[in-house]
Design an enzyme around this catalytic site. Structure first.
Site, PDB file in Angstrom:
ATOM      1  N   SER A   1      36.849  37.773  38.370  1.00 59.07           N
ATOM      2  CA  SER A   1      38.045  37.681  39.217  1.00 59.07           C
ATOM      3  C   SER A   1      38.022  38.705  40.340  1.00 59.07           C
ATOM      4  CB  SER A   1      39.291  37.921  38.358  1.00 59.07           C
ATOM      5  OG  SER A   1      40.433  38.090  39.167  1.00 59.07           O
TER       6      SER A   1
ATOM      7  N   TYR B   1      40.311  35.407  45.683  1.00 59.81           N
ATOM      8  CA  TYR B   1      41.661  35.124  46.167  1.00 59.81           C
ATOM      9  C   TYR B   1      41.626  35.425  47.653  1.00 59.81           C
ATOM     10  CZ  TYR B   1      43.970  34.779  41.589  1.00 59.81           C
ATOM     11  OH  TYR B   1      44.393  34.375  40.342  1.00 59.81           O
TER      12      TYR B   1
ATOM     13  N   THR C   1      40.174  30.360  44.679  1.00 65.88           N
ATOM     14  CA  THR C   1      41.347  29.872  43.963  1.00 65.88           C
ATOM     15  C   THR C   1      42.466  29.577  44.951  1.00 65.88           C
ATOM     16  OG1 THR C   1      40.723  31.111  42.004  1.00 65.88           O
ATOM     17  CG2 THR C   1      43.021  30.434  42.151  1.00 65.88           C
TER      18      THR C   1
ATOM     19  N   LYS D   1      39.109  26.075  43.340  1.00 61.16           N
ATOM     20  CA  LYS D   1      39.795  26.058  42.037  1.00 61.16           C
ATOM     21  C   LYS D   1      41.272  25.733  42.227  1.00 61.16           C
ATOM     22  CE  LYS D   1      40.376  28.978  37.900  1.00 61.16           C
ATOM     23  NZ  LYS D   1      41.695  29.598  37.840  1.00 61.16           N
TER      24      LYS D   1
ATOM     25  N   HIS E   1      45.588  26.502  36.411  1.00 61.11           N
ATOM     26  CA  HIS E   1      45.725  27.950  36.231  1.00 61.11           C
ATOM     27  C   HIS E   1      46.357  28.258  34.864  1.00 61.11           C
ATOM     28  CE1 HIS E   1      45.357  31.546  38.986  1.00 61.11           C
ATOM     29  NE2 HIS E   1      45.898  32.117  37.939  1.00 61.11           N
TER      30      HIS E   1
HETATM   31  C1  FNR Z   1      44.226  33.847  34.856  1.00 63.20           C
HETATM   32  N1  FNR Z   1      43.661  32.942  35.737  1.00 63.20           N
HETATM   33  C2  FNR Z   1      43.091  33.385  36.911  1.00 63.20           C
HETATM   34  N2  FNR Z   1      42.483  32.513  37.747  1.00 63.20           N
HETATM   35  C3  FNR Z   1      41.883  32.938  38.869  1.00 63.20           C
HETATM   36  O1  FNR Z   1      41.335  32.124  39.612  1.00 63.20           O
HETATM   37  N3  FNR Z   1      41.862  34.282  39.160  1.00 63.20           N
HETATM   38  C4  FNR Z   1      42.463  35.199  38.385  1.00 63.20           C
HETATM   39  O2  FNR Z   1      42.427  36.389  38.671  1.00 63.20           O
HETATM   40  C5  FNR Z   1      43.142  34.743  37.231  1.00 63.20           C
HETATM   41  N4  FNR Z   1      43.825  35.618  36.446  1.00 63.20           N
HETATM   42  C6  FNR Z   1      44.337  35.206  35.240  1.00 63.20           C
HETATM   43  C7  FNR Z   1      44.922  36.118  34.390  1.00 63.20           C
HETATM   44  C8  FNR Z   1      45.353  35.720  33.142  1.00 63.20           C
HETATM   45  C9  FNR Z   1      45.979  36.713  32.233  1.00 63.20           C
HETATM   46  C10 FNR Z   1      45.187  34.389  32.721  1.00 63.20           C
HETATM   47  C11 FNR Z   1      45.583  33.933  31.336  1.00 63.20           C
HETATM   48  C12 FNR Z   1      44.640  33.468  33.576  1.00 63.20           C
HETATM   49  C13 FNR Z   1      43.555  31.528  35.373  1.00 63.20           C
HETATM   50  C14 FNR Z   1      42.277  31.241  34.611  1.00 63.20           C
HETATM   51  O3  FNR Z   1      41.170  31.332  35.445  1.00 63.20           O
HETATM   52  C15 FNR Z   1      42.278  29.835  33.996  1.00 63.20           C
HETATM   53  O4  FNR Z   1      42.559  28.897  35.000  1.00 63.20           O
HETATM   54  C16 FNR Z   1      43.284  29.684  32.859  1.00 63.20           C
HETATM   55  O5  FNR Z   1      43.361  30.844  32.072  1.00 63.20           O
HETATM   56  C17 FNR Z   1      42.860  28.515  32.001  1.00 63.20           C
HETATM   57  O6  FNR Z   1      43.826  28.236  31.054  1.00 63.20           O
HETATM   58  P1  FNR Z   1      43.790  28.767  29.542  1.00 63.20           P
HETATM   59  O7  FNR Z   1      42.371  28.631  29.033  1.00 63.20           O
HETATM   60  O8  FNR Z   1      44.240  30.181  29.592  1.00 63.20           O
HETATM   61  O9  FNR Z   1      44.756  27.851  28.891  1.00 63.20           O
END
Ligand code: FNR
Length: 389
Positions: free
Chosen positions: A129, A153, A179, A261, A285
C-alpha cells in the site's frame, strides 16, 4: 508444486502426541483473537466498514450463493493451483491485497516488513500500500526479489504522483495498482464513534514523509514538525477530481503493468482497457468505502467478460479456500485477501500471516482434488451451480 493439502496430515500426526495448532484454524476464532490483540482503534479501523456495513457483509455472503459441482473418479491427486500473470508464474492464485495500516497491526510497528517477509517465504505476491509505516524501498528490500506490486493512491499533486511511481519502479515493484475508490474517505461510523483515523495521527505516512517532492512542499521537515507534515498530507491525499482524462497521463508514467482497483462494471472495464491499462482489479474495497453497493463477487462476471482476456484480480469478502475457487471459476485470474491476513499479522506476526495463507492453500488444494478439478486456472463458471434456497 502441489500437495498444499498434505499440511493437514502433519497437524493430525502432531495431535497423536498431544500437540494442537497454536494458531486458529477457523476464521471466526482468528477474528476473535485479532480483536483481543489489537488496540480498540486499530481493531475498529481494520474490521470495520462503511455505513451499516451492508456491502461488507454482502461481499462475504455473496459466496454462499455458489456451489462447486463435484466430478467423481477424475483421478486428481495433485491439482495444479498455478497461475500466470504478466509473464510470471505463481504457485497459487492467492495474493495479499494492499492494506494501509499493516504497519500498526503488529505491536512492533513494522507490519509492512513482516508481511513482506511472509510473502517472500511463501512466494505469495504482496501488493504494498501507499499507506505504509515503513517506506516502500524498505518493503521492497524485505521482499528481496519475491514478487511485489505497488498500490498507488494518486495524490492531488502530479509531481508527487510521478515521484511515487518512479520510486516504486526503482525499488523493483513489478506492477502498479491505482486504487480509484478511495479518492475520498468513506463514511465509517465505527471509526467516527471513537473519532479515530490513524493517518491523521501521522501513522503509515512513511512513503510521503520520505518523498523528496512531498518534503520540498513543507516549511519544516516531517521529523521536525510531524503535525504540519500530516496536515499537508491531508490536503494532498486524494485527487477527488481524477477522471478518465487523467488516465492517459497516469499510463504514461510507467512501462510497468498498470492495473485499476475498484472497477466493478463492464463499461469501466472497457474504458480502462481502451486507455491502455493492463489489468483490472475488481473490488469493493472490502465494503470500506461506498456502502450500499453490490457485492464485488456479483460484479466479477461482467468485468471478466468485458476484460476479454486481460487479467482480472478479485478481492472483497474472500474468507476460505472455496471462496478462492469460486472467484476463479467466475473468471478471476488471481484472488486477493485483505482482512484475513491483517488478522493473522496481529495474532502471530509473520507466522500468523503464513498460517492464514497455508490454511487457504491447503483448503483450495483439497477442494480441487476432492471435487475432481485438475487445474484452477482451467476452472470456468460451468463448474458452479447456484444454490437453491
Ligand atoms: C484496505 N484496503 C486498501 N486498499 C487499497 O487499495 N489501499 C489501501 O491502503 C488499503 N487499505 C486497507 C486497510 C484495511 C484495514 C483494510 C481491511 C483494507 C482494501 C483492500 O485492499 C481490499 O480491497 C479489501 O481488504 C478486500 O476485502 P476483505 O478481504 O478485507 O474482505
Amino acid at each position: 508444486m502441489g500437495h498444499h493439502g498434505d499440511w493437514q496430515l502433519g497437524i493430525y500426526l502432531d495431535g497423536l502426541g498431544g500437540t494442537v495448532p497454536d494458531l486458529p484454524m477457523e476464521f471466526a476464532e482468528l477474528e476473535r483473537q485479532a480483536q483481543a490483540q489489537m488496540p480498540e482503534a486499530i481493531w475498529s479501523y481494520v474490521s470495520g466498514g462503511a455505513g451499516n456495513e451492508r456491502t461488507q457483509r454482502a461481499n462475504v455472503e455473496a459466496f454462499e450463493r455458489w456451489g462447486l459441482m463435484p466430478q467423481m473418479l477424475a483421478g486428481v491427486a495433485d491439482p495444479d493451483l498455478g497461475i500466470e500473470l504478466f509473464g510470471r508464474t505463481y504457485d497459487t492464485p492467492v495474493m495479499l491485497a494492499p492494506v494501509g495500516v499493516l504497519g500498526i497491526c503488529e505491536e512492533a510497528g513494522h507490519g509492512d516488513l513482516t508481511t513482506a517477509a511472509a510473502a517472500r517465504s511463501l512466494q505469495v505476491p504482496m501488493i504494498a500500500s501507499t499507506l505504509s509505516q515503513d517506506p516502500m524501498e524498505d518493503v521492497a528490500n524485505a521482499l528481496d526479489g519475491s514478487p511485489g506490486w505497488f498500490q498507488l493512491y494518486p495524490p492531488n499533486d502530479r509531481e508527487l504522483t510521478e515521484s511515487l511511481v518512479r520510486r516504486a519502479e526503482a525499488a523493483g515493484f513489478e506492477a502498479i495498482v491505482i486504487t480509484l475508490d478511495t479518492l475520498n474517505l468513506g463514511w465509517r461510523p465505527r471509526d467516527l464513534t471513537i473519532a479515530s483515523f490513524p493517518q491523521l495521527q501521522g501513522l503509515c505516512l512513511a512513503n510521503y514523509f520520505s518523498d523528496p517532492v512531498f518534503r520540498a512542499a513543507l516549511d519544516r521537515s516531517p521529523e521536525d514538525d510531524p503535525a504540519a507534515a500530516t496536515g499537508h498530507w491531508a490536503t494532498i491525499f486524494g485527487n477527488k477530481r481524477l477522471s478518465w482524462d487523467d488516465l492517459d497521463w497516469l499510463r504514461s508514467l510507467t512501462k510497468l503493468p498498470l492495473l485499476l482497483k475498484g472497477i466493478c462494471s463492464a463499461e469501466d472495464t472497457r474504458r480502462a482497457l481502451d486507455h491502455g491499462v493492463n489489468g483490472i482489479y475488481c473490488s469493493t474495497h472490502g465494503g470500506r468505502q461506498a456502502n450500499g453497493g453490490l457485492p464485488a463477487l456479483q460484479c466479477l462476471p461482467e468485468v471478466v467478460e468485458a476484460a476479454d482476456g486481460a487479467p482480472v484480480i478479485f478481492d472483497s469478502g474472500v474468507r476460505s479456500g472455496p471462496d478462492v475457487v469460486t472467484a476463479m471459476a467466475l473468471g478471476a485470474s488471481a484472488v486477493a485477501i485483505g482482512r484475513p491476513y491483517a488478522y493473522g499479522l496481529a495474532v502471530g506476526g509473520q507466522a500468523g500471516i503464513e498460517h492464514v495463507l497455508r490454511c487457504l492453500h491447503a483448503e483450495i488444494d483439497l477442494v480441487m482434488s476432492i471435487d475432481g478439478y485438475p487445474s484452477i486456472s482451467g476452472l470456468g463458471p460451468e463448474a458452479l451451480r447456484e444454490i437453491r434456497r
